[in-house]
Write a protein that holds these residues in place. Structure first.
Motif: not given
Length: 68
Positions: A6-12, A59-65
């Motif tokens: 899954i591609s996820v934006e906002g992880m740094s 769940e990823i989106e609920e975590a803020g990403y």
């Protein structure tokens, strides 16, 4: 066992990695979740009879990403 990347934006950072792996790892049916910060994605091994791809993404989106 199924696998999805899954591609996820906002992880740094390491905290982001731990947060995403943590929320996915708590789900019933998920056997592993591994974030690749450089590639901006997470690879998840899961049992599709226990958890859906949509649930993983939610769940990823609920975590803020952002799932892209």
């Amino acid at each position: 066992m199924n696998q999805i990347t899954i591609s996820v934006e906002g992880m740094s950072c390491g905290h982001c990695k731990a947060a995403v792996e943590g929320v996915l790892g708590k789900l019933e049916g998920v056997s592993s979740a591994e974030v690749n910060l450089a590639a901006k994605n997470v690879t998840v091994q899961f049992d599709s009879s226990k958890v859906s791809e949509d649930k993983l993404k939610n769940e990823i989106e609920e975590a803020g990403y952002d799932v892209v």
